[in-house]
Design a protein around this motif. Sequence first.
Motif: not given
Length: 238
Positions: A190-191, A193-198, A230-235
Amino acid sequence: MLELKNICYEVNDNGKKKKILQDISFKVKDIQLVVLTGPNGSGKSTLSKIIMGILTPTSGSVIYNGKDITGLDITERANLGLSFAFQQPVTFKGLRVKDLIDIASKRKNSIINACDYLSRVGLCAREYIDREVDSKLSGGELKRIELALILAKNGELNICDEPEAGIDLWSFDALVKLFKEEDKTFVVISHQRRLIEIADKIIMLSKGKIEAEGSYSDLKDKLSSQTCGKLWEVGNNE
């Protein structure tokens, strides 16, 4: 649970050997969320397929629960408890969602149980339980159905290649909740951010090598400077 030892993978490119992965080594503990991230072409999908047995490494070993499974095929690994969600899920014309849930769990599920799997991945169960798994479903719908099948299989180690691709914001919230609350082991590409953070552990790949490994707090600055930042946001998926 899982240990990769010095994994290398090469392909023949116009008569020349091209290195895709070079000396990859890391461990995944029980009930841990590990996120593989990095720029396009860094070897993430190749590595996930090696773990599942879809590809065979040129050298190195895959150890699962203390057993060397490098020579086992995908079916043998699935029987040991490994599951895989593809970046682009396949369709099954003529089979309903309920049929696939029964196949994945190796039992005849009640409608209530089958619907529970779908609800946990953000799908309205009543709308999908009797639908055919064909090309009429969107990519995001197929992704979530595939994740429901992983839950139904109840494997020990679950490998997911960009599970957020094509998923809307509301369903993405359900996806984050799933990875946070399910008492399972996940290796996720995954890229987001919310998955990376957890994640319990983040493994950053670059040009087929491990560039960095650690928690989000350890790698926050490096992650933000990565091209994948740059790819961290959903969508905005790969």
